[in-house]
Scaffold this motif. Structure first.
Motif, PDB file in Angstrom:
ATOM      1  N   PHE A   1       0.851  -1.189   0.000  1.00  0.00           N
ATOM      2  CA  PHE A   1       0.000   0.000   0.000  1.00  0.00           C
ATOM      3  C   PHE A   1       0.881   1.231   0.000  1.00  0.00           C
ATOM      4  O   PHE A   1       1.694   1.422   0.893  1.00  0.00           O
ATOM      5  CB  PHE A   1      -0.914   0.013   1.228  1.00  0.00           C
ATOM      6  CG  PHE A   1      -1.973  -1.051   1.179  1.00  0.00           C
ATOM      7  CD1 PHE A   1      -3.079  -0.901   0.361  1.00  0.00           C
ATOM      8  CD2 PHE A   1      -1.861  -2.202   1.948  1.00  0.00           C
ATOM      9  CE1 PHE A   1      -4.051  -1.882   0.316  1.00  0.00           C
ATOM     10  CE2 PHE A   1      -2.828  -3.189   1.906  1.00  0.00           C
ATOM     11  CZ  PHE A   1      -3.924  -3.028   1.081  1.00  0.00           C
TER      12      PHE A   1
ATOM     13  N   HIS B   1      -9.253 -16.388  12.743  1.00  0.00           N
ATOM     14  CA  HIS B   1      -8.096 -16.556  13.613  1.00  0.00           C
ATOM     15  C   HIS B   1      -8.416 -17.549  14.717  1.00  0.00           C
ATOM     16  O   HIS B   1      -7.682 -17.688  15.676  1.00  0.00           O
ATOM     17  CB  HIS B   1      -7.583 -15.213  14.156  1.00  0.00           C
ATOM     18  CG  HIS B   1      -8.641 -14.380  14.785  1.00  0.00           C
ATOM     19  ND1 HIS B   1      -8.973 -13.135  14.313  1.00  0.00           N
ATOM     20  CD2 HIS B   1      -9.458 -14.614  15.812  1.00  0.00           C
ATOM     21  CE1 HIS B   1      -9.953 -12.646  15.048  1.00  0.00           C
ATOM     22  NE2 HIS B   1     -10.260 -13.533  15.965  1.00  0.00           N
TER      23      HIS B   1
ATOM     24  N   ARG C   1      -3.884   2.964  -4.625  1.00  0.00           N
ATOM     25  CA  ARG C   1      -2.920   2.852  -3.524  1.00  0.00           C
ATOM     26  C   ARG C   1      -2.238   1.499  -3.453  1.00  0.00           C
ATOM     27  O   ARG C   1      -1.117   1.394  -2.970  1.00  0.00           O
ATOM     28  CB  ARG C   1      -3.620   3.140  -2.203  1.00  0.00           C
ATOM     29  CG  ARG C   1      -3.918   4.622  -2.005  1.00  0.00           C
ATOM     30  CD  ARG C   1      -4.900   4.807  -0.897  1.00  0.00           C
ATOM     31  NE  ARG C   1      -4.629   3.889   0.208  1.00  0.00           N
ATOM     32  CZ  ARG C   1      -4.024   4.230   1.327  1.00  0.00           C
ATOM     33  NH1 ARG C   1      -3.656   5.458   1.509  1.00  0.00           N
ATOM     34  NH2 ARG C   1      -3.814   3.357   2.272  1.00  0.00           N
TER      35      ARG C   1
ATOM     36  N   LEU D   1       5.059  -3.610   9.154  1.00  0.00           N
ATOM     37  CA  LEU D   1       5.022  -3.972   7.731  1.00  0.00           C
ATOM     38  C   LEU D   1       5.683  -2.914   6.853  1.00  0.00           C
ATOM     39  O   LEU D   1       5.865  -3.109   5.663  1.00  0.00           O
ATOM     40  CB  LEU D   1       3.579  -4.202   7.282  1.00  0.00           C
ATOM     41  CG  LEU D   1       2.862  -5.397   7.931  1.00  0.00           C
ATOM     42  CD1 LEU D   1       1.420  -5.463   7.474  1.00  0.00           C
ATOM     43  CD2 LEU D   1       3.581  -6.697   7.598  1.00  0.00           C
TER      44      LEU D   1
ATOM     45  N   GLU E   1     -13.778 -14.106   8.007  1.00  0.00           N
ATOM     46  CA  GLU E   1     -14.179 -14.239   9.416  1.00  0.00           C
ATOM     47  C   GLU E   1     -15.695 -14.142   9.604  1.00  0.00           C
ATOM     48  O   GLU E   1     -16.164 -13.350  10.416  1.00  0.00           O
ATOM     49  CB  GLU E   1     -13.501 -13.164  10.273  1.00  0.00           C
ATOM     50  CG  GLU E   1     -12.002 -13.123  10.074  1.00  0.00           C
ATOM     51  CD  GLU E   1     -11.270 -12.462  11.231  1.00  0.00           C
ATOM     52  OE1 GLU E   1     -11.745 -12.614  12.375  1.00  0.00           O
ATOM     53  OE2 GLU E   1     -10.235 -11.837  10.983  1.00  0.00           O
TER      54      GLU E   1
ATOM     55  N   PRO F   1      -7.998  -0.915  -3.051  1.00  0.00           N
ATOM     56  CA  PRO F   1      -8.040   0.409  -3.686  1.00  0.00           C
ATOM     57  C   PRO F   1      -7.027   0.504  -4.824  1.00  0.00           C
ATOM     58  O   PRO F   1      -5.825   0.364  -4.593  1.00  0.00           O
ATOM     59  CB  PRO F   1      -7.695   1.373  -2.542  1.00  0.00           C
ATOM     60  CG  PRO F   1      -7.164   0.525  -1.438  1.00  0.00           C
ATOM     61  CD  PRO F   1      -7.758  -0.830  -1.606  1.00  0.00           C
TER      62      PRO F   1
ATOM     63  N   SER G   1      -4.271 -10.833  13.884  1.00  0.00           N
ATOM     64  CA  SER G   1      -4.774  -9.592  13.305  1.00  0.00           C
ATOM     65  C   SER G   1      -3.640  -8.848  12.610  1.00  0.00           C
ATOM     66  O   SER G   1      -2.533  -8.761  13.133  1.00  0.00           O
ATOM     67  CB  SER G   1      -5.346  -8.736  14.436  1.00  0.00           C
ATOM     68  OG  SER G   1      -6.014  -7.644  13.902  1.00  0.00           O
ATOM     69  N   GLY G   2      -3.904  -8.377  11.405  1.00  0.00           N
ATOM     70  CA  GLY G   2      -2.906  -7.608  10.681  1.00  0.00           C
ATOM     71  C   GLY G   2      -1.943  -8.444   9.863  1.00  0.00           C
ATOM     72  O   GLY G   2      -1.020  -7.930   9.251  1.00  0.00           O
TER      73      GLY G   2
ATOM     74  N   ALA H   1       1.951  -5.356   2.682  1.00  0.00           N
ATOM     75  CA  ALA H   1       0.930  -6.175   3.331  1.00  0.00           C
ATOM     76  C   ALA H   1       1.082  -7.651   2.995  1.00  0.00           C
ATOM     77  O   ALA H   1       0.847  -8.508   3.839  1.00  0.00           O
ATOM     78  CB  ALA H   1      -0.459  -5.682   2.936  1.00  0.00           C
TER      79      ALA H   1
ATOM     80  N   GLY I   1      -2.581 -10.045   7.174  1.00  0.00           N
ATOM     81  CA  GLY I   1      -2.811  -9.917   5.730  1.00  0.00           C
ATOM     82  C   GLY I   1      -3.888 -10.832   5.177  1.00  0.00           C
ATOM     83  O   GLY I   1      -4.005 -11.001   3.970  1.00  0.00           O
ATOM     84  N   LYS I   2      -4.709 -11.405   6.052  1.00  0.00           N
ATOM     85  CA  LYS I   2      -5.737 -12.341   5.604  1.00  0.00           C
ATOM     86  C   LYS I   2      -6.779 -11.641   4.728  1.00  0.00           C
ATOM     87  O   LYS I   2      -7.096 -12.101   3.630  1.00  0.00           O
ATOM     88  CB  LYS I   2      -6.421 -12.984   6.823  1.00  0.00           C
ATOM     89  CG  LYS I   2      -5.437 -13.605   7.815  1.00  0.00           C
ATOM     90  CD  LYS I   2      -6.133 -14.260   8.993  1.00  0.00           C
ATOM     91  CE  LYS I   2      -6.926 -13.336   9.883  1.00  0.00           C
ATOM     92  NZ  LYS I   2      -6.108 -12.400  10.692  1.00  0.00           N
ATOM     93  N   SER I   3      -7.293 -10.518   5.227  1.00  0.00           N
ATOM     94  CA  SER I   3      -8.308  -9.810   4.453  1.00  0.00           C
ATOM     95  C   SER I   3      -7.739  -9.268   3.149  1.00  0.00           C
ATOM     96  O   SER I   3      -8.406  -9.310   2.113  1.00  0.00           O
ATOM     97  CB  SER I   3      -8.886  -8.648   5.267  1.00  0.00           C
ATOM     98  OG  SER I   3      -9.495  -9.135   6.426  1.00  0.00           O
ATOM     99  N   VAL I   4      -6.516  -8.788   3.203  1.00  0.00           N
ATOM    100  CA  VAL I   4      -5.889  -8.259   1.986  1.00  0.00           C
ATOM    101  C   VAL I   4      -5.779  -9.372   0.942  1.00  0.00           C
ATOM    102  O   VAL I   4      -6.038  -9.162  -0.243  1.00  0.00           O
ATOM    103  CB  VAL I   4      -4.518  -7.643   2.309  1.00  0.00           C
ATOM    104  CG1 VAL I   4      -3.767  -7.292   1.039  1.00  0.00           C
ATOM    105  CG2 VAL I   4      -4.681  -6.407   3.175  1.00  0.00           C
TER     106      VAL I   4
HETATM  107  N1  LIG Z   1      -6.423  -0.028   2.280  1.00  0.00           N
HETATM  108  C1  LIG Z   1      -5.299  -0.160   3.008  1.00  0.00           C
HETATM  109  N2  LIG Z   1      -4.394   0.828   3.045  1.00  0.00           N
HETATM  110  C2  LIG Z   1      -3.264   0.708   3.776  1.00  0.00           C
HETATM  111  N3  LIG Z   1      -2.943  -0.360   4.505  1.00  0.00           N
HETATM  112  C3  LIG Z   1      -3.819  -1.375   4.525  1.00  0.00           C
HETATM  113  C4  LIG Z   1      -5.048  -1.325   3.782  1.00  0.00           C
HETATM  114  N4  LIG Z   1      -5.709  -2.491   3.997  1.00  0.00           N
HETATM  115  C5  LIG Z   1      -4.941  -3.209   4.837  1.00  0.00           C
HETATM  116  N5  LIG Z   1      -3.801  -2.555   5.148  1.00  0.00           N
HETATM  117  C6  LIG Z   1      -2.724  -3.046   6.013  1.00  0.00           C
HETATM  118  O1  LIG Z   1      -2.403  -4.348   5.622  1.00  0.00           O
HETATM  119  C7  LIG Z   1      -2.124  -5.160   6.761  1.00  0.00           C
HETATM  120  C8  LIG Z   1      -2.930  -6.415   6.727  1.00  0.00           C
HETATM  121  O2  LIG Z   1      -4.280  -6.106   6.918  1.00  0.00           O
HETATM  122  P1  LIG Z   1      -5.451  -7.177   6.884  1.00  0.00           P
HETATM  123  O3  LIG Z   1      -6.716  -6.408   6.960  1.00  0.00           O
HETATM  124  O4  LIG Z   1      -5.277  -8.090   5.736  1.00  0.00           O
HETATM  125  O5  LIG Z   1      -5.230  -7.982   8.226  1.00  0.00           O
HETATM  126  P2  LIG Z   1      -6.061  -9.231   8.745  1.00  0.00           P
HETATM  127  O6  LIG Z   1      -5.130 -10.383   8.773  1.00  0.00           O
HETATM  128  O7  LIG Z   1      -7.292  -9.385   7.960  1.00  0.00           O
HETATM  129  O8  LIG Z   1      -6.378  -8.793  10.222  1.00  0.00           O
HETATM  130  P3  LIG Z   1      -7.732  -8.914  11.064  1.00  0.00           P
HETATM  131  O9  LIG Z   1      -7.724 -10.236  11.732  1.00  0.00           O
HETATM  132  O10 LIG Z   1      -7.616  -7.781  12.047  1.00  0.00           O
HETATM  133  O11 LIG Z   1      -8.868  -8.716  10.119  1.00  0.00           O
HETATM  134  C9  LIG Z   1      -2.419  -4.291   7.991  1.00  0.00           C
HETATM  135  O12 LIG Z   1      -1.204  -3.843   8.509  1.00  0.00           O
HETATM  136  C10 LIG Z   1      -3.196  -3.145   7.443  1.00  0.00           C
HETATM  137  O13 LIG Z   1      -2.889  -1.974   8.142  1.00  0.00           O
END
Ligand SMILES: Nc1ncnc2c1ncn2[C@@H]1O[C@H](COP(=O)(O)OP(=O)(O)OP(=O)(O)O)[C@@H](O)[C@H]1O
Ligand SMILES: [Mg+2]
Lengths: 314, 335
Positions: free
Chosen positions: B15, B214, B63, B279, B181, B60, B44-45, B24, B47-50
């Motif tokens: 990003f 998680h 970005r 990160l 989740e 996005p 958390s954090g 990420a 990168g699962k959602s990403v």
């Molecule tokens: N749109 C974005 N812009 C900037 N950074 C982002 C964006 N989306 C996610 N990140 C960053 O990417 C990293 C991974 O985020 P992600 O949402 O994938 O975590 P996660 O594993 O899903 O966590 P959680 O269990 O909290 O949902 C985080 O550090 C987050 O800050």
């Protein structure tokens, strides 16, 4: 329907409070209410007779009830300075202010909304910065000052539009002959609501755009125009609340703007009532304006309930 | 072996914004066969959602810099046009989220939102789309579905909302469901019901699922395979029984030890000491090394290449647990 009734009932105590304050204006205003009617060298007997004639010797509660009864029947008393009925004065002035608002409010809404939506599209981009700049300037410039500048430029320098007044009064409402008088004061009045609407629309759309449901819409394969439609639909209740508030302010008329343009609206009337220590006129004008404010808020409330299912309750 | 439904190779996501870019995802590789359930677990954090959003290209655009390959049903997702993406999203690949309250549009009814999707992809009349929406709500076990069709999201309980969200996601019969989740925000009992529902629908419809959680208990319940993420990397991958039963990566072992369900009553829960790395400034070596009891000098120098501690398993570790320390990484997979 229950919700509608509840909102209506909630507005009643507010209306009551407003009426009490307006009634009390006579006593809050500096000086004795009799002072303006009775000559300074009047005898005690004359004073008592006048007091009795105006019902000022009765207990306050009774006076209030009598006054309220009259008001509810559309009788707001007589203006001391013009000896015309206050109700008539207020209606004429409101009509004049309404003409400006009818021009200023839609302009402020359309321009402000469009600016807000455009700014939210690329936050931080040059459009966003330009919109923010215009909105801040629009909100912070004193509108009467803008009025003076507009008069100097458009009326004095370039002779494009008339500087003050309303025109002949015989011209049809929508004719250029009467519209041209309305343009400069409407622009002066529209600036603040436009800035506020632009700022709030931008904030609201940006806030909504980060909501998960927007992601869901994209994940459903919806086009950007559909996504935008959903976001704007969600923003509508908030925008309406802001528009309603601004409408209320505008109906109050701006004493300064209407004075700059010699526009005989409600702000102008208020200014005159204060200058002439015309307490009945002041009382009536404030009462009607406050009631318009209460009614606008009620309308906004009801519209919001209609537009946002989360506000509806069984 | 059939052709994979989804194959991700060396996926990088960074990003860019103000300041240092956030890395990420780094070199994520995953594979999902049709009808399979893959769980991605991690803190958390991590990168699962990403990862999920990248699969649908929902990050996005301006970005997020995406590198690597994503192929879905034989097509290159990263090369798709906006039009192709919109045709795929919701039709062949659908997504459900953690918080159905915020994931559904609050001012439209459930029925309208499902019907909107159906008409977008399958066409037909509004009446037909509504009939399908009703059918879907019944399928996901929403009681008095006909009445719920005209309910707004806030009028439903959390469990029903998530069922409605599932009905929405499955309304056009996708081959792949991405679940971010979906049970985290629900009560324990409702959580199990929703898991059972997803398992039943998965079997009925034969779709593949990538399920992010998680919660190791949830993973054990629903997954065929498990991928463990740490700081944007897949550190271990394998069948659910093997990864959760005999973890190879010290991080997986730490997760298991710190998870409440796997600890005998009275025993101490061992939290992993330290915190995940920033990160924006990832270490040159293994991201987990600073917190790892088994770290050796090599761990801080280079990112461990993937090794195969067993058939169908992968771990990125120089000192995989319960296996001989290996300097001989599997070459075929090196990033
Ligand atoms: N749109 C974005 N812009 C900037 N950074 C982002 C964006 N989306 C996610 N990140 C960053 O990417 C990293 C991974 O985020 P992600 O949402 O994938 O975590 P996660 O594993 O899903 O966590 P959680 O269990 O909290 O949902 C985080 O550090 C987050 O800050
Ligand atoms: Mg997440």
């Amino acid at each position: 329907m229950g919700t509608v009734l509840r909102r209506l009932l909630l507005a009643l105590p507010i209306a009551f409070g407003v009426s009490v304050v307006c009634f009390a204006l006579v006593y809050i205003a500096p000086g004795d209410p009799l002072q303006t009617i009775v000559p300074p060298d009047a005898t005690q007997a004359t004073i008592d007779a006048v007091k009795h004639a105006y019902g000022l010797d009765k207990p306050l509660v009774v006076q209030y009830l009598i006054w309220l009864w009259r008001v509810l029947h559309g009788n707001l008393g007589t203006s001391i300075s013009t000896t015309r009925p206050v109700a008539l004065e207020v209606m004429l002035a409101l009509g004049n202010t309404m003409r400006l608002v009818a021009l200023a409010m839609p302009a402020a809404l359309i321009v402000g909304y469009a600016m807000g939506v455009a700014a939210a599209r690329f936050p931080g981009g040059w459009i966003d910065r330009a919109v923010t700049g215009i909105a801040v300037v629009g909100v912070s410039l004193p509108n009467y000052w803008v009025g003076v500048v507009l008069v100097i430029l458009c009326a004095v320098q370039w002779s494009l539009l008339p500087a003050t007044g309303m025109g002949s009064g015989h011209a049809a409402l929508l004719s250029w002959e009467s519209l041209r008088f309305m343009i400069l004061p409407s622009i002066s009045l529209a600036l603040i609501p436009m800035g506020i609407i632009a700022r709030s629309t931008r904030a609201c759309v940006l806030d909504l755009a980060s909501h998960d449901f927007v992601l869901t819409l994209r994940a459903k394969g919806m086009s950007e125009s559909t996504v935008t439609r959903h976001v704007l639909r969600n923003a509508l209740p908030q925008v309406i609340a802001i528009v309603g508030l601004q409408f209320g302010y505008l109906m109050g008329g701006s004493i300064l703007v209407e004075t700059v343009f010699s526009w005989p609206g409600s702000g102008f009337l208020l200014g005159r009532a204060i200058q002439n220590r015309d307490v009945p006129l002041l009382q009536g004008t404030v009462l009607v304006l406050a009631m318009i404010f209460v009614a606008t808020n009620l309308l906004v409330d009801l519209l919001q309930v209609r537009l946002d299912p989360r506000l509806r309750r069984g | 072996m059939s052709a994979p439904l989804l194959e991700i190779a060396d996926l990088d996501v960074a990003f860019h914004g103000d300041g240092t870019p956030v890395q990420a995802l780094s070199g994520v590789s995953l594979r999902l066969d049709p009808g399979q359930v893959l769980c991605i677990i991690g803190e958390s954090g991590s990168g699962k959602s990403v990862t999920l959003r990248a699969m649908m290209r929902l990050l996005p655009e301006r970005r997020a810099r995406i590198g690597g390959q994503i192929s879905f049903a034989g097509r290159d997702v990263l090369a798709m046009t906006d039009r192709q993406l919109r045709a795929m999203r919701g039709r062949e690949m659908a997504m459900i989220f953690q918080e159905p309250m915020t994931a559904l549009d609050p001012v439209y009814t459930i029925g309208a939102q499902i019907a909107e999707t159906v008409r977008r992809h399958l066409g037909g009349t509004q009446a037909a789309a509504r009939a399908r929406a009703l059918d879907m709500l019944e399928r996901v076990g929403v009681p008095s579905a006909a009445r719920r069709l005209d309910a707004y999201p806030h009028e439903l309980s959390g469990g029903l909302r998530q069922r409605a969200m599932i009905a929405l996601a499955l309304s056009c019969g996708p081959q792949l469901l991405l679940a971010d989740e979906p049970t985290t925000a629900l009560d324990a009992t409702v959580q199990i019901q929703v898991l059972l529902l997803l398992r039943r629908l998965q079997a009925e419809l034969g779709m593949g699922i990538v399920f992010v959680t998680h919660d190791l208990g949830v993973a054990a319940e629903i997954a065929d395979r498990v991928a463990v993420m740490y700081a944007g990397r897949i550190v271990e991958e394998g069948s659910v029984a093997e990864v959760l039963g005999r973890p190879a990566h010290p991080y997986t072992a730490g997760l298991l030890a710190s998870s409440v369900e796997h600890v005998a009553p009275g025993a101490e829960i061992a939290a992993i000491p330290g915190a995940p790395p920033d990160l924006r400034a990832l270490p040159p070596g293994c991201s987990f090394a600073p917190r790892c009891r088994h770290a050796v000098a090599a761990c801080d120098a280079t990112v461990p290449p993937p090794v195969r501690p067993g058939p169908g398993r992968m771990a990125r570790c120089f000192t995989p647990l319960g296996f001989a320390p290996s300097g001989h990484a599997v070459e075929e997979h090196v990033a």
